[in-house]
Write a protein that holds these residues in place. Structure first.
Motif, PDB file in Angstrom:
ATOM      1  N   ARG A 105       0.851  -1.178   0.000  1.00 58.24           N
ATOM      2  CA  ARG A 105       0.000   0.000   0.000  1.00 58.24           C
ATOM      3  C   ARG A 105       0.892   1.234   0.000  1.00 58.24           C
ATOM      4  N   THR A 106       0.864   1.955  -1.108  1.00 58.73           N
ATOM      5  CA  THR A 106       1.756   3.102  -1.287  1.00 58.73           C
ATOM      6  C   THR A 106       1.177   4.356  -0.624  1.00 58.73           C
ATOM      7  N   ASP A 107       1.993   5.400  -0.620  1.00 57.96           N
ATOM      8  CA  ASP A 107       1.565   6.678  -0.043  1.00 57.96           C
ATOM      9  C   ASP A 107       0.418   7.301  -0.834  1.00 57.96           C
ATOM     10  N   ALA A 108       0.277   6.867  -2.100  1.00 57.84           N
ATOM     11  CA  ALA A 108      -0.810   7.387  -2.937  1.00 57.84           C
ATOM     12  C   ALA A 108      -2.146   6.740  -2.596  1.00 57.84           C
ATOM     13  N   GLY A 109      -2.137   5.761  -1.684  1.00 57.81           N
ATOM     14  CA  GLY A 109      -3.375   5.116  -1.277  1.00 57.81           C
ATOM     15  C   GLY A 109      -3.774   3.933  -2.128  1.00 57.81           C
ATOM     16  N   LYS A 110      -2.969   3.585  -3.125  1.00 58.72           N
ATOM     17  CA  LYS A 110      -3.249   2.436  -3.983  1.00 58.72           C
ATOM     18  C   LYS A 110      -2.305   1.295  -3.635  1.00 58.72           C
ATOM     19  N   ALA A 111      -2.714   0.075  -3.970  1.00 58.41           N
ATOM     20  CA  ALA A 111      -1.917  -1.113  -3.655  1.00 58.41           C
ATOM     21  C   ALA A 111      -1.181  -1.606  -4.896  1.00 58.41           C
ATOM     22  N   LEU A 112       0.099  -1.900  -4.733  1.00 59.34           N
ATOM     23  CA  LEU A 112       0.936  -2.401  -5.815  1.00 59.34           C
ATOM     24  C   LEU A 112       1.277  -3.867  -5.540  1.00 59.34           C
ATOM     25  N   PRO A 113       0.888  -4.791  -6.439  1.00 59.75           N
ATOM     26  CA  PRO A 113       1.275  -6.183  -6.263  1.00 59.75           C
ATOM     27  C   PRO A 113       2.789  -6.335  -6.448  1.00 59.75           C
ATOM     28  N   VAL A 114       3.449  -6.928  -5.452  1.00 62.93           N
ATOM     29  CA  VAL A 114       4.896  -7.113  -5.480  1.00 62.93           C
ATOM     30  C   VAL A 114       5.202  -8.603  -5.342  1.00 62.93           C
ATOM     31  N   VAL A 115       5.877  -9.168  -6.337  1.00 63.43           N
ATOM     32  CA  VAL A 115       6.332 -10.560  -6.242  1.00 63.43           C
ATOM     33  C   VAL A 115       7.657 -10.545  -5.503  1.00 63.43           C
ATOM     34  N   ARG A 116       7.635 -10.984  -4.263  1.00 64.80           N
ATOM     35  CA  ARG A 116       8.820 -10.929  -3.410  1.00 64.80           C
ATOM     36  C   ARG A 116       9.782 -12.075  -3.694  1.00 64.80           C
ATOM     37  N   GLY A 117       9.299 -13.139  -4.371  1.00 68.42           N
ATOM     38  CA  GLY A 117      10.183 -14.241  -4.700  1.00 68.42           C
ATOM     39  C   GLY A 117       9.431 -15.503  -5.072  1.00 68.42           C
ATOM     40  N   TRP A 118      10.201 -16.564  -5.298  1.00 67.41           N
ATOM     41  CA  TRP A 118       9.660 -17.855  -5.749  1.00 67.41           C
ATOM     42  C   TRP A 118      10.152 -18.942  -4.826  1.00 67.41           C
ATOM     43  N   LEU A 119       9.286 -19.923  -4.561  1.00 67.79           N
ATOM     44  CA  LEU A 119       9.649 -21.084  -3.752  1.00 67.79           C
ATOM     45  C   LEU A 119       9.250 -22.347  -4.507  1.00 67.79           C
TER      46      LEU A 119
END
Length: 263
Positions: A105-119
């Motif tokens: 959730r960014t400062d602009a109030g919108k949510a950014l999907p972030v792929v943090r990694g793979w398992l």
């Protein structure tokens, strides 16, 4: 002997040939240009991805919306991690596993999907590392929303709670309450020991099935052009033979045109 070329029947045949050959050549050249455009897009996307890894990260907002020129570019965004989802059925280095996707959730109030990694292995929420708490700044490659069938993404339905088959605002809007960016980011370095997910080329920039279909259609149109020429010469030869036989009296009376060649 060649006066038959001035008959209405042969006028029709000749006009058809004179129109068909340029049309086939034009269509073949157009399909070839489409293939060459896709090859160039693929080359550009590959060079862009390579240069993007070394380029300085730009603010997320300055690189939106995602298109061929911005896909794969490094961006940065700040905010707080929220809801976490798993994306099953994803391959990396020849092994099957799953992505760990966390909404920032960014400062602009919108949510950014972030792929943090793979398992590796089956998607299991218990195995997915928790996201860092507090304010964070993420840096990674910008990616366009996926669609089923693009970049190897399979259309999966009936997934367990906490999982999604496609990384896109359209699929995530029903899973999270936040307003979403029509984009996602894959981190430069995998978080919490996970493997980083490499950026993929934008849709329409790869040497995929559509590209080789264009190449196949190119060959077909040029073959059609050659077939038209072949059939014209074959009809011409049959007509000449008919005229010669008629001059020698070998054609029965009442026969005023050559038979249509078979095969």
């Amino acid at each position: 002997m060649y006066r038959f070329l001035l008959t209405p029947r042969w006028w029709g045949i000749n006009v058809f040939v004179l129109l068909a050959i340029p049309f086939c050549v034009f269509m073949g050249s157009w399909q070839l240009s489409r293939f060459e455009d896709r090859v160039q897009d693929h080359r550009t996307a590959t060079e862009q991805a390579a240069s993007g890894r070394a380029a300085a990260a730009r603010p997320l907002e300055s690189m939106l919306p995602v298109d061929k020129s911005t896909s794969g570019r490094r961006v940065s965004a700040s905010g707080r991690y929220g809801k976490q989802l798993l994306v099953p059925g994803r391959e990396l280095d020849g092994k099957r596993g799953f992505y760990v996707l966390t909404l920032l959730r960014t400062d602009a109030g919108k949510a950014l999907p972030v792929v943090r990694g793979w398992l590796p292995g089956t998607a299991d929420a218990a195995r997915a590392p928790a996201a860092p708490a507090g304010e964070v700044t993420v840096t990674g490659a910008l990616q366009a929303s996926e669609s089923p069938g693009s970049n190897g993404v399979a259309a999966q339905g009936g997934l367990p709670a906490g999982q999604t088959g496609v990384i896109s605002s359209a699929s995530l809007v029903n899973l999270v309450p936040d307003e979403l960016y029509d984009a996602w980011v894959t981190l430069d370095k995998g978080d919490a020991g996970m493997k980083a997910v490499p950026a993929s080329a934008a849709d329409g920039t790869g040497l995929d099935l559509k590209a080789f279909q264009n190449l196949g259609y190119t060959g077909e149109w040029f073959v059609f052009a050659g077939f038209v020429v072949f059939m014209w010469f074959r009809l011409l030869r049959r007509e000449i033979e008919f005229q010669r036989d008629a001059a020698l009296g070998l054609v029965p009376e009442g026969s005023d045109r050559a038979p249509v060649p078979s095969g």
